[in-house]
Design a protein around this motif. Structure first.
Motif, PDB file in Angstrom:
ATOM      1  N   GLN A 156       0.849  -1.179   0.000  1.00 32.09           N
ATOM      2  CA  GLN A 156       0.000   0.000   0.000  1.00 32.09           C
ATOM      3  C   GLN A 156       0.889   1.235   0.000  1.00 32.09           C
ATOM      4  O   GLN A 156       1.453   1.626   1.015  1.00 32.09           O
ATOM      5  CB  GLN A 156      -0.922   0.007   1.213  1.00 32.09           C
ATOM      6  CG  GLN A 156      -1.912   1.137   1.172  1.00 32.09           C
ATOM      7  CD  GLN A 156      -2.959   1.003   2.252  1.00 32.09           C
ATOM      8  OE1 GLN A 156      -2.844   0.176   3.131  1.00 32.09           O
ATOM      9  NE2 GLN A 156      -3.984   1.817   2.174  1.00 32.09           N
ATOM     10  N   GLN A 170      -3.012   5.114  -0.518  1.00 31.95           N
ATOM     11  CA  GLN A 170      -3.617   5.436   0.775  1.00 31.95           C
ATOM     12  C   GLN A 170      -4.298   6.810   0.713  1.00 31.95           C
ATOM     13  O   GLN A 170      -5.361   7.002   1.289  1.00 31.95           O
ATOM     14  CB  GLN A 170      -2.530   5.423   1.841  1.00 31.95           C
ATOM     15  CG  GLN A 170      -3.021   5.263   3.241  1.00 31.95           C
ATOM     16  CD  GLN A 170      -1.847   5.049   4.188  1.00 31.95           C
ATOM     17  OE1 GLN A 170      -0.711   5.384   3.897  1.00 31.95           O
ATOM     18  NE2 GLN A 170      -2.157   4.481   5.338  1.00 31.95           N
ATOM     19  N   ASP A 182      -4.185  -7.211   1.778  1.00 32.93           N
ATOM     20  CA  ASP A 182      -3.125  -7.288   2.784  1.00 32.93           C
ATOM     21  C   ASP A 182      -2.960  -8.701   3.342  1.00 32.93           C
ATOM     22  O   ASP A 182      -2.491  -8.885   4.455  1.00 32.93           O
ATOM     23  CB  ASP A 182      -3.378  -6.296   3.917  1.00 32.93           C
ATOM     24  CG  ASP A 182      -4.708  -6.526   4.606  1.00 32.93           C
ATOM     25  OD1 ASP A 182      -5.526  -7.324   4.097  1.00 32.93           O
ATOM     26  OD2 ASP A 182      -4.937  -5.911   5.663  1.00 32.93           O
TER      27      ASP A 182
END
Length: 124
Positions: A50, A55, A63
């Protein structure tokens, strides 16, 4: 007369690679091809990174390890271990003369595939 025959070197009757040596060569190539495919699958199965830009835009990334690809990865790594062990055993029966040698690429393949399996066992 026996002294003279004892001092003569033994005649090498090998005229090139036989079927056992060829099978060891092909198993070695097959093991490395399977390992490269497994490393490609591990790249697809691992969690995504990420980045700050993602973000910032609130884009969700995976994840966790992809379960279907991870199962295939583990299966392929076990095949790598099996192929390298089989090749090393066949090579062990072949090591009889001074010209024969241990195939270090098979040892490296076995160590690398077992290390990745151990890593996955710890992570998962």
């Amino acid at each position: 007369m026996t002294e003279q025959n004892a001092s003569l070197p033994k005649k090498n009757r090998r005229h090139g690679p036989d079927w056992l040596l060829q099978s060891i060569n092909w198993l070695s190539i097959a093991g490395w091809v399977v390992f490269v495919i497994a490393m490609g699958i591990s790249h697809l199965a691992k969690p995504e990174v990420q980045f700050g830009f993602l973000q910032y835009l609130n884009i969700q990334v995976r994840d966790y390890w992809d379960p279907t690809l991870t199962a295939r990865l583990i299966y392929l790594l076990w095949w790598c271990c099996g192929i390298s062990l089989l090749s090393l055993l066949l090579n062990r029966f072949r090591l009889r003369r001074a010209g024969d040698h241990l195939r270090y690429n098979l040892v490296v393949l076995l160590l690398m595939s077992s290390a990745v399996l151990l890593y996955l066992a710890i992570i998962l």
